[in-house]
Design a protein around this motif. Structure first.
Motif, mmCIF file in Angstrom:
data_model
loop_
_atom_site.group_PDB
_atom_site.id
_atom_site.type_symbol
_atom_site.label_atom_id
_atom_site.label_comp_id
_atom_site.label_asym_id
_atom_site.label_seq_id
_atom_site.Cartn_x
_atom_site.Cartn_y
_atom_site.Cartn_z
ATOM 1 N N ARG A 13 0.837 -1.200 0.000
ATOM 2 C CA ARG A 13 0.000 0.000 0.000
ATOM 3 C C ARG A 13 0.873 1.252 0.000
ATOM 4 O O ARG A 13 0.629 2.204 -0.745
ATOM 5 C CB ARG A 13 -0.931 -0.015 1.211
ATOM 6 C CG ARG A 13 -2.055 0.989 1.120
ATOM 7 C CD ARG A 13 -3.078 0.848 2.250
ATOM 8 N NE ARG A 13 -3.469 -0.524 2.511
ATOM 9 C CZ ARG A 13 -3.375 -1.123 3.694
ATOM 10 N NH1 ARG A 13 -2.883 -0.480 4.732
ATOM 11 N NH2 ARG A 13 -3.762 -2.368 3.860
ATOM 12 N N GLN A 17 1.261 4.268 -2.725
ATOM 13 C CA GLN A 17 1.188 5.684 -2.369
ATOM 14 C C GLN A 17 2.402 6.436 -2.911
ATOM 15 O O GLN A 17 2.276 7.554 -3.414
ATOM 16 C CB GLN A 17 1.115 5.860 -0.854
ATOM 17 C CG GLN A 17 -0.212 5.474 -0.251
ATOM 18 C CD GLN A 17 -0.164 5.567 1.266
ATOM 19 O OE1 GLN A 17 0.602 4.857 1.910
ATOM 20 N NE2 GLN A 17 -0.980 6.452 1.823
ATOM 21 N N GLN A 37 0.530 13.644 1.306
ATOM 22 C CA GLN A 37 0.682 12.247 0.923
ATOM 23 C C GLN A 37 1.974 11.642 1.471
ATOM 24 O O GLN A 37 2.004 10.487 1.903
ATOM 25 C CB GLN A 37 0.634 12.098 -0.601
ATOM 26 C CG GLN A 37 -0.735 12.358 -1.192
ATOM 27 C CD GLN A 37 -1.799 11.481 -0.564
ATOM 28 O OE1 GLN A 37 -1.642 10.262 -0.465
ATOM 29 N NE2 GLN A 37 -2.887 12.081 -0.116
ATOM 30 N N VAL A 41 2.487 8.363 3.967
ATOM 31 C CA VAL A 41 3.414 7.252 3.733
ATOM 32 C C VAL A 41 4.328 7.074 4.941
ATOM 33 O O VAL A 41 4.562 5.946 5.394
ATOM 34 C CB VAL A 41 4.247 7.476 2.448
ATOM 35 C CG1 VAL A 41 5.365 6.448 2.336
ATOM 36 C CG2 VAL A 41 3.362 7.415 1.220
ATOM 37 N N SER A 44 2.489 5.352 7.638
ATOM 38 C CA SER A 44 2.308 3.948 7.299
ATOM 39 C C SER A 44 3.578 3.141 7.561
ATOM 40 O O SER A 44 3.525 2.047 8.140
ATOM 41 C CB SER A 44 1.905 3.825 5.824
ATOM 42 O OG SER A 44 1.778 2.486 5.446
#
Length: 85
Positions: A13, A17, A37, A41, A44
């Motif tokens: 994922r 991204q 964004q 990331v 994440s």
């Protein structure tokens, strides 16, 4: 590691991204949107790191080393990884 599939899915994922961010840069999107964004990331990846460290620590506690000094060192390494995060 028992959560390998979950970790791989999260990494895939994040990879998607990152490709999206590259496209945003190519398309000269707004800086604030790109940074938003990138922040997602980073969050994440931080989560993946936490999952890996937690699983490693859990394994260390569930299957302790016969040598207490090695066990203590492994636990300290895990704690340091969490702190540095």
């Amino acid at each position: 590691m028992s959560c390998d599939k979950n970790i791989i899915n999260r990494l895939k994922r994040a990879e998607g991204q990152l490709r999206g961010i590259q496209k945003m840069i190519d398309e000269e999107k707004e800086c604030v949107d790109i940074v938003t964004q990138l922040t997602a990331v980073r969050s994440s990846i931080d989560r993946v790191m936490g999952l890996i460290v937690a699983e490693n620590l859990r394994d260390c506690l569930n299957t302790p080393s016969n040598d207490p000094s090695i066990q203590e060192k492994k636990i300290e390494q895990a704690v340091q990884m969490i702190i540095k995060k």
